[in-house]
Design a protein around this motif. Structure first.
Motif, PDB file in Angstrom:
ATOM      1  N   GLY A  49      12.860 -37.139  49.474  1.00 40.47           N
ATOM      2  CA  GLY A  49      14.104 -37.846  49.760  1.00 40.47           C
ATOM      3  C   GLY A  49      15.319 -37.273  49.044  1.00 40.47           C
ATOM      4  O   GLY A  49      16.358 -37.932  48.940  1.00 40.47           O
ATOM      5  N   PHE A  50      15.228 -36.048  48.552  1.00 40.74           N
ATOM      6  CA  PHE A  50      16.391 -35.411  47.931  1.00 40.74           C
ATOM      7  C   PHE A  50      17.309 -34.898  49.038  1.00 40.74           C
ATOM      8  O   PHE A  50      16.839 -34.491  50.108  1.00 40.74           O
ATOM      9  CB  PHE A  50      15.969 -34.225  47.046  1.00 40.74           C
ATOM     10  CG  PHE A  50      14.989 -34.576  45.956  1.00 40.74           C
ATOM     11  CD1 PHE A  50      14.985 -35.844  45.359  1.00 40.74           C
ATOM     12  CD2 PHE A  50      14.056 -33.633  45.510  1.00 40.74           C
ATOM     13  CE1 PHE A  50      14.074 -36.151  44.354  1.00 40.74           C
ATOM     14  CE2 PHE A  50      13.147 -33.934  44.503  1.00 40.74           C
ATOM     15  CZ  PHE A  50      13.151 -35.199  43.927  1.00 40.74           C
ATOM     16  N   PHE A  91      22.260 -26.528  47.564  1.00 41.47           N
ATOM     17  CA  PHE A  91      22.141 -27.480  46.455  1.00 41.47           C
ATOM     18  C   PHE A  91      21.256 -28.639  46.895  1.00 41.47           C
ATOM     19  O   PHE A  91      21.467 -29.207  47.964  1.00 41.47           O
ATOM     20  CB  PHE A  91      23.523 -28.018  46.062  1.00 41.47           C
ATOM     21  CG  PHE A  91      24.488 -26.944  45.628  1.00 41.47           C
ATOM     22  CD1 PHE A  91      24.698 -26.672  44.287  1.00 41.47           C
ATOM     23  CD2 PHE A  91      25.188 -26.191  46.580  1.00 41.47           C
ATOM     24  CE1 PHE A  91      25.585 -25.679  43.885  1.00 41.47           C
ATOM     25  CE2 PHE A  91      26.073 -25.196  46.186  1.00 41.47           C
ATOM     26  CZ  PHE A  91      26.275 -24.940  44.844  1.00 41.47           C
ATOM     27  N   ILE A  92      20.254 -28.973  46.076  1.00 37.94           N
ATOM     28  CA  ILE A  92      19.358 -30.081  46.394  1.00 37.94           C
ATOM     29  C   ILE A  92      19.577 -31.168  45.361  1.00 37.94           C
ATOM     30  O   ILE A  92      19.386 -30.938  44.158  1.00 37.94           O
ATOM     31  CB  ILE A  92      17.899 -29.602  46.385  1.00 37.94           C
ATOM     32  CG1 ILE A  92      17.684 -28.609  47.533  1.00 37.94           C
ATOM     33  CG2 ILE A  92      16.939 -30.786  46.509  1.00 37.94           C
ATOM     34  CD1 ILE A  92      16.406 -27.818  47.426  1.00 37.94           C
ATOM     35  N   ARG A  93      19.996 -32.332  45.818  1.00 44.91           N
ATOM     36  CA  ARG A  93      20.445 -33.374  44.895  1.00 44.91           C
ATOM     37  C   ARG A  93      19.477 -34.558  44.822  1.00 44.91           C
ATOM     38  O   ARG A  93      19.026 -35.067  45.844  1.00 44.91           O
ATOM     39  CB  ARG A  93      21.825 -33.873  45.320  1.00 44.91           C
ATOM     40  CG  ARG A  93      22.293 -35.089  44.539  1.00 44.91           C
ATOM     41  CD  ARG A  93      23.721 -35.477  44.874  1.00 44.91           C
ATOM     42  NE  ARG A  93      24.680 -34.513  44.336  1.00 44.91           N
ATOM     43  CZ  ARG A  93      25.913 -34.849  43.911  1.00 44.91           C
ATOM     44  NH1 ARG A  93      26.325 -36.101  43.955  1.00 44.91           N
ATOM     45  NH2 ARG A  93      26.733 -33.920  43.458  1.00 44.91           N
ATOM     46  N   ARG A  94      19.177 -34.956  43.596  1.00 50.46           N
ATOM     47  CA  ARG A  94      18.528 -36.241  43.341  1.00 50.46           C
ATOM     48  C   ARG A  94      19.612 -37.131  42.777  1.00 50.46           C
ATOM     49  O   ARG A  94      20.129 -36.877  41.684  1.00 50.46           O
ATOM     50  CB  ARG A  94      17.384 -36.085  42.337  1.00 50.46           C
ATOM     51  CG  ARG A  94      16.646 -37.386  42.048  1.00 50.46           C
ATOM     52  CD  ARG A  94      15.507 -37.170  41.057  1.00 50.46           C
ATOM     53  NE  ARG A  94      14.757 -38.402  40.862  1.00 50.46           N
ATOM     54  CZ  ARG A  94      15.047 -39.322  39.951  1.00 50.46           C
ATOM     55  NH1 ARG A  94      16.069 -39.166  39.136  1.00 50.46           N
ATOM     56  NH2 ARG A  94      14.308 -40.418  39.847  1.00 50.46           N
ATOM     57  N   GLU A 116      11.075 -28.791  39.960  1.00 48.16           N
ATOM     58  CA  GLU A 116      10.007 -29.526  39.275  1.00 48.16           C
ATOM     59  C   GLU A 116      10.594 -30.646  38.391  1.00 48.16           C
ATOM     60  O   GLU A 116      10.015 -31.727  38.294  1.00 48.16           O
ATOM     61  CB  GLU A 116       9.156 -28.559  38.437  1.00 48.16           C
ATOM     62  CG  GLU A 116       8.022 -29.179  37.639  1.00 48.16           C
ATOM     63  CD  GLU A 116       6.914 -29.799  38.501  1.00 48.16           C
ATOM     64  OE1 GLU A 116       6.664 -29.306  39.613  1.00 48.16           O
ATOM     65  OE2 GLU A 116       6.308 -30.806  38.043  1.00 48.16           O
ATOM     66  N   VAL A 117      11.745 -30.379  37.779  1.00 48.83           N
ATOM     67  CA  VAL A 117      12.388 -31.417  36.951  1.00 48.83           C
ATOM     68  C   VAL A 117      12.801 -32.602  37.827  1.00 48.83           C
ATOM     69  O   VAL A 117      12.581 -33.768  37.461  1.00 48.83           O
ATOM     70  CB  VAL A 117      13.611 -30.846  36.190  1.00 48.83           C
ATOM     71  CG1 VAL A 117      14.362 -31.958  35.471  1.00 48.83           C
ATOM     72  CG2 VAL A 117      13.166 -29.768  35.196  1.00 48.83           C
ATOM     73  N   LEU A 118      13.356 -32.318  39.003  1.00 47.09           N
ATOM     74  CA  LEU A 118      13.735 -33.404  39.922  1.00 47.09           C
ATOM     75  C   LEU A 118      12.501 -34.222  40.318  1.00 47.09           C
ATOM     76  O   LEU A 118      12.535 -35.464  40.334  1.00 47.09           O
ATOM     77  CB  LEU A 118      14.409 -32.836  41.179  1.00 47.09           C
ATOM     78  CG  LEU A 118      15.925 -32.638  41.163  1.00 47.09           C
ATOM     79  CD1 LEU A 118      16.373 -31.681  40.073  1.00 47.09           C
ATOM     80  CD2 LEU A 118      16.442 -32.161  42.528  1.00 47.09           C
TER      81      LEU A 118
END
Ligand SMILES: [Zn+2]
Length: 420
Positions: free
Chosen positions: A62-63, A74-77, A113-115
């Motif tokens: 769901g990012f 850019f992939i956002r959480r 991985e952090v996200l």
């Protein structure tokens, strides 16, 4: 709301070595050469495929992705504060023609991985967390290197980048349009959109961490570089009939110059990097005294004043060694050293100490996308070892445990800085 250290520790703990490794192996299949490496040059179908793979993983979490006009993804959480600028980390997915499976890929996957770890730990952050994939870091198919981050930062005009062509005559604009069509990311993004902080994890691409038994390199900066082109002109003459006294041998003069340069640039601390990588002799015939030599100088040093002082002596030194020949010295490229933000370096160092990982300060010999971010936002980099220091090579290898260790440092610092 300030995040407790327990919350940050939960995210660090949620970093999964097996998942991170599997993702590296998944991407290693895309553009695989069959000899252990990959050929996934910028804006090729393989590059698009790798980006699609990461976007598919993002979709299952769901990012939300966005893209700018040079194709940086850019992939956002999301965070809880919709006005807050994001904490960003990333690197690149493009490779050299005979590249390895970790250069660049690691920085993207560590950030991702952090996200994921934050989601698995059920942690919310004030600021959004973002993973970025920069376009064309390698500069193998289209020059220059670090194209996407340079355009993002305003150091390279977008129009110039788009007009660049590869050896087959295909422009960045064409290749990018094809890539973007496949990615189909509707949300556009402006250049220089603010970041709270930029971090980049990378394999060292050199031997220092491995030989000194350190797991983490806290990168103090990226060394500066100056390129010179030296053109020595003498006179072509018959090798059998021309006495030494009246020769104007451009090769002999050029060798004197290189020998004198080696003495000038000798550094017992072994910090100066000096390379004569190209040496062209004309007419390159066994029985003609060379009339012309062209050679190049690549000079690097992490300190701006040393780089200036040494580089500024090159022309006079070459002239002094020219004797009966003439010499023209042209500086063709100059890139000043970058120093990363002291506060970011301190966060990384504290985190490595807290996680009981052997760490050392290190200067990056290679350039990275973080170079351009350092001019705009508080920025930093961390290195993990790669076997034998080998990179830009299909044999490139980094150990799963080291990749995970670097990611845990990244997680701790990203999470710490993602709160007001
Ligand atoms: Zn790289």
């Amino acid at each position: 709301m300030a995040t407790s250290s327990a919350t940050i520790a939960a995210v660090v703990k949620a970093v999964r070595e097996d998942r991170l490794w599997q993702r590296h192996m998944d991407l290693a299949n895309i553009g695989a050469t069959g000899r252990g490496g990959v050929n996934r040059q910028a804006l090729t179908p393989e590059d698009a495929e790798a980006r699609l793979r990461v976007l598919a993983w993002a979709a299952t979490r769901g990012f939300s992705p966005s893209v700018d006009a040079i194709g940086n993804v850019f992939i956002r959480r999301p965070g809880t504060d919709p006005t807050a600028s994001p904490v960003v980390a990333g690197s690149h997915l493009d490779t050299q023609p005979t590249g390895g499976n970790f250069d660049g890929v690691y920085g993207v996957l560590a950030a991702f991985e952090v996200l994921e770890a934050a989601s698995d730990a059920g942690v919310t952050t004030d600021r959004p967390l973002e993973a970025v994939v920069w376009t064309n870091e390698e500069g193998a198919r289209f020059q220059p290197t670090t194209m996407g981050s340079a355009v993002f930062a305003g150091a390279l005009p977008l129009e110039t980048a788009l007009a660049t062509t590869d050896t087959a005559g295909v422009s960045v604009a064409q290749a990018l349009a094809e890539t973007m069509q496949r990615l189909a990311i509707p949300q556009r993004r402006a250049f220089r959109c603010p970041m709270a902080v930029y971090l980049e994890a990378h394999i060292e691409q050199g031997p220092l961490l491995e030989t000194t038994h350190h797991t983490i390199g806290i990168v103090s900066g990226i060394q500066g570089l100056r390129w010179f082109r030296v053109e020595v002109t003498g006179e072509e003459a018959h090798a059998g009939t021309t006495p030494r006294r009246i020769r104007k041998d451009a090769f002999v003069a050029a060798v004197r110059m290189v020998t004198a340069l080696q003495e000038l640039l000798y550094d017992s601390a072994d910090t100066v990097r000096f390379t004569v990588g190209r040496f062209e002799v004309t007419p390159n015939s066994p029985n003609t005294v060379p009339g012309r030599v062209l050679f190049t100088i690549d000079l690097r040093h992490p300190q701006a004043e040393v780089l200036s002082r040494l580089g500024d002596q090159i022309e006079a030194l070459c002239r002094a060694q020219a004797h009966d020949c003439s010499v023209v010295v042209t500086e063709t490229l100059s890139s000043p050293p970058v120093e990363f933000d002291p506060a970011i370096r301190a966060w990384l160092t504290q985190s490595a100490a807290r996680q009981a990982l052997a760490h050392m300060d290190i200067v990056s010999g290679a350039t990275h996308d973080a170079k351009y971010m350092a001019d705009l936002y508080p920025s930093g980099m961390l290195f993990v070892p790669c076997r034998g220091g080998i990179s830009h090579n299909e044999a490139e290898y980094a150990a799963p445990a080291d990749l995970a260790a670097g990611t845990r440092i990244l997680a701790e610092v990203m999470l710490t800085l993602a709160h007001h």
